[in-house]
Design a protein around this motif. Structure first.
Motif, PDB file in Angstrom:
ATOM      1  N   VAL A   1       0.865  -1.460  -0.021  1.00  0.00           N
ATOM      2  CA  VAL A   1       0.048  -0.061  -0.112  1.00  0.00           C
ATOM      3  C   VAL A   1       0.893   1.101  -0.069  1.00  0.00           C
ATOM      4  N   THR A   2       1.941   1.063   0.970  1.00  0.00           N
ATOM      5  CA  THR A   2       2.662   2.553   0.781  1.00  0.00           C
ATOM      6  C   THR A   2       3.372   2.918  -0.344  1.00  0.00           C
ATOM      7  N   ASN A   3       3.782   1.632  -1.167  1.00  0.00           N
ATOM      8  CA  ASN A   3       4.516   1.930  -2.387  1.00  0.00           C
ATOM      9  C   ASN A   3       3.540   2.496  -3.575  1.00  0.00           C
ATOM     10  N   TYR A   4       2.232   1.945  -3.205  1.00  0.00           N
ATOM     11  CA  TYR A   4       1.214   2.411  -3.993  1.00  0.00           C
ATOM     12  C   TYR A   4       0.892   3.764  -4.016  1.00  0.00           C
ATOM     13  N   LEU A   5       1.084   4.195  -2.823  1.00  0.00           N
ATOM     14  CA  LEU A   5       0.669   5.696  -2.631  1.00  0.00           C
ATOM     15  C   LEU A   5       1.824   6.499  -2.824  1.00  0.00           C
ATOM     16  N   ILE A   6       2.948   6.112  -2.722  1.00  0.00           N
ATOM     17  CA  ILE A   6       4.083   6.860  -3.291  1.00  0.00           C
ATOM     18  C   ILE A   6       4.159   7.064  -4.948  1.00  0.00           C
ATOM     19  N   ASP A   7       3.756   5.981  -5.353  1.00  0.00           N
ATOM     20  CA  ASP A   7       3.627   6.075  -6.932  1.00  0.00           C
ATOM     21  C   ASP A   7       2.293   6.943  -7.295  1.00  0.00           C
ATOM     22  N   GLY A   8       1.335   6.751  -6.408  1.00  0.00           N
ATOM     23  CA  GLY A   8       0.175   7.685  -6.710  1.00  0.00           C
ATOM     24  C   GLY A   8       0.237   8.891  -6.623  1.00  0.00           C
ATOM     25  N   ILE A   9       1.066   9.539  -5.826  1.00  0.00           N
ATOM     26  CA  ILE A   9       1.263  11.073  -5.368  1.00  0.00           C
ATOM     27  C   ILE A   9       1.580  11.603  -6.610  1.00  0.00           C
TER      28      ILE A   9
END
Length: 464
Positions: free
Chosen positions: A50-58
Motif C-alpha cells: 500500500v505505501t509503495n502504491y501511495l508513493i507512486d500515486g502521489i
C-alpha cells in the motif's frame, strides 16, 4: 469476555507489512494476539504494497485526477476482502466499511489538493503516506473486536506522540510525548496504533523514515516502559547470513543492542536501523518471532538485549548492503586540513542528502551515500569548487560486506582472516574498515563479487 491476570508492564507488539499480505495473514495475527492473553500495545504497518502504491500515486495524481479513483478502488478492494473474510454479519461489515470510506475521503481530499496545485508540499506528502498505517489500525481494531478481543484504536495525533526534525525523517520527542502517551494507553486492553508517523509541535503529521514503524514501536516501548518489544516477521529471526545466499546459515539466539544496530546499518532487514536507539537506556529487550510457522509460539527465535556475549568464533553474522555509493574526494592533505570535511558535509546536509558514513585519510575523504543521492552530491561538490579538492570520483556499483560480533576489536586477526579468504578467491577490496565500530568491520567491493565474497567469508568463519 477476556480474563487477564494482572501485569505490571505491557508488551509492545509490532506487525509489519510482511504480516499483512493476505486476509489469511490476519487470521494468524488474531491467533497470536489471543495467545498473549494480556493487555498489549500493537503497532501496525500498512498492508503489504500500500505505501509503495501511495508513493507512486502521489506522482501520478499531479497530472491525472482520474488516478485518485484508482487509488481509492485499490485500497477499498484490499480492505473489503479482509472485512468480508473476518467479520460475518452484513450489518457489521457495512459499518466498518463506512468508517474506512470516511478515512479514505480524507485521503482523497489530500490527493485532490496535490492535483490542483500540481505540486507535493512536504507536509502533504507525509500526511498522504500515513494513511496506509491509519487504515490498517482502523480495520484491525474492528476485526479484533469482532473476534472477541477487547481492542481500541489510538492515533498518534490524539495522544501527543510528538516529533522533532524534518518531514519524512523525524524523531520522537520522548519528554514531550511521555504524559499523553501513558495516559492514552493506561487501560488493561489491547491498543492498536498505526506506526510510521508522529505529530509535529505544529500539529502536522511527520514520517519517521521509510520502514519507521519499527522505530515507532520501539519509541512506544520506551515511553510506557514496556516489558519487551515483540516483533513478528516472516523469517526465523537472525541468522549468520542471508539464507538466499548461504545454504545452511546458523541461527542466532542472542544479540547485543550494538550487534543488532550494526546488522541493521549494514543491510540486515530484520529491524529498522533506529529501532535499538530508544530501548538501550531502559534495557528493554527486543524479541523476534516468525508468524509464518505452522503453530507460532511465544518462544522467541532471537533476543536482543544489553547482554554482550562473545562467542568462541566471535563473528555472529556476515551481512551486506547494496544500497550505497561512495563519493571519493582526493587532494594533498585534504583529510587533515581543518574545515574541509565540515564544509562538505554541511553542503550536503543543507540539500537534505543523508551521509551514511565518512572515512578519511591524509589525501582522501570517502563519503558513503545512498545510491539515489550520489549524482546530486557529486554535482554540488563540483559546483562548490573547493580548492583543496583536486579530484572528485563518484563510485557506484559497490557493495559493503560486514562481519559483526562482540569482541572484534579484542580479537586480533579477524579482519586479516576475512581479507585472506577473499584473496584466495581473487576478490579485491576497494575500501577496508576496522575500528570505527567495536562490533563490526567491513570491506567495500564491486557488487558483481558480492555473493562470492559473502560465501567465502561466511565459510571461513562458520564452516572450518
Amino acid at each position: 469476555m477476556q480474563i487477564w491476570r494482572f501485569y505490571l508492564k505491557k508488551i509492545v507488539v509490532k506487525f509489519g507489512g510482511s504480516n499483512l499480505k493476505t486476509p489469511e495473514d490476519i487470521k494468524n495475527i488474531i491467533k497470536v494476539v489471543k495467545s498473549y492473553n494480556r493487555p498489549l500495545v500493537i503497532v501496525v504497518s500498512a498492508f503489504f504494497g500500500v505505501t509503495n502504491y501511495l508513493i507512486d500515486g502521489i506522482s501520478k495524481v499531479q497530472t491525472s485526477i482520474n488516478h485518485i479513483d484508482e487509488i481509492n478502488s485499490f485500497i477499498k478492494g484490499i480492505k473489503k476482502e479482509a472485512i468480508n473474510q473476518h467479520i460475518e454479519k452484513k450489518i457489521l461489515q457495512d459499518e466498518v466499511f463506512t468508517k474506512i470510506e470516511e478515512r479514505l475521503l480524507e485521503l482523497e481530499n489530500c490527493l485532490r489538493g496535490i492535483h490542483y496545485i500540481g505540486d507535493v508540499p512536504d507536509f502533504v506528502e507525509d500526511k498522504v503516506l500515513s494513511f496506509g498505517e491509519k487504515l490498517s489500525s482502523l480495520l484491525l481494531t474492528a476485526i479484533f473486536k469482532h473476534n472477541g478481543i477487547d481492542a481500541e484504536e489510538r492515533l498518534p495525533e490524539d495522544m501527543g506522540f510528538t516529533t522533532f526534525g524534518t518531514f519524512r525523517n523525524a524523531s520522537i520527542d520522548y519528554e514531550v510525548s511521555m504524559e499523553g502517551v501513558n495516559s492514552a494507553l493506561k487501560e488493561d486492553k489491547v491498543y492498536i496504533v498505526p506506526g510510521f508517523y508522529g505529530i509535529s509541535p505544529k500539529g502536522r503529521i511527520t514520517l519517521l523514515g521509510r520502514g519507521g514503524s519499527d522505530y515507532s514501536a520501539a519509541s512506544f516501548a520506551n515511553l510506557i516502559d514496556a516489558e519487551s518489544l515483540d516483533i513478528w516477521k516472516d523469517v526465523d529471526g537472525y541468522l549468520s547470513s542471508d539464507p538466499k545466499l548461504i545454504e545452511k546459515p546458523v541461527k542466532i539466539k542472542n544479540l547485543s543492542y550494538r550487534e543488532a544496530a550494526e546488522l541493521s546499518y549494514f543491510g540486515a532487514k530484520i529491524l529498522h536501523p533506529r529501532t535499538v536507539e530508544p530501548l538501550m537506556k531502559k534495557s528493554i529487550p527486543i524479541r523476534i518471532f516468525n508468524i509464518t510457522k505452522e503453530n507460532p509460539t511465544l518462544i522467541p527465535l532471537s533476543i536482543i538485549s544489553h547482554e554482550e556475549k562473545i562467542l568462541d568464533s566471535v563473528i555472529k553474522s556476515v551481512t551486506y548492503s547494496d544500497n550505497f555509493s561512495v563519493l571519493k574526494l582526493n587532494g594533498p592533505g585534504v583529510g587533515n586540513k581543518p574545515g574541509i570535511l565540515g564544509r562538505v558535509t554541511t553542503l550536503l546536509d543543507d540539500h537534505d542528502i543523508n551521509i551514511l558514513s565518512v572515512v578519511t585519510s591524509g589525501t582522501s575523504i570517502n563519503i558513503y551515500l545512498e545510491d539515489i543521492d550520489l549524482k546530486e552530491a557529486t554535482l554540488l561538490v563540483e559546483k562548490a569548487n573547493f580548492h583543496t579538492i583536486t579530484n572528485i570520483k563518484p563510485m557506484d556499483d559497490l557493495s559493503i560486506v560486514a562481519i559483526v560480533g562482540e569482541g572484534i576489536l579484542q580479537h586480533h586477526g579477524l579482519v586479516y582472516k576475512m581479507l585472506s579468504s577473499m584473496n584466495k578467491e581473487g576478490i579485491n577490496a576497494k575500501i577496508i574498515s576496522g575500528g570505527a565500530s567495536e562490533v563490526a568491520a567491513y570491506v567495500v567491493i564491486e557488487t558483481k563479487f558480492r555473493n562470492k565474497t559473502i560465501k567465502v567469508i561466511h565459510d571461513g568463519f562458520f564452516y572450518k
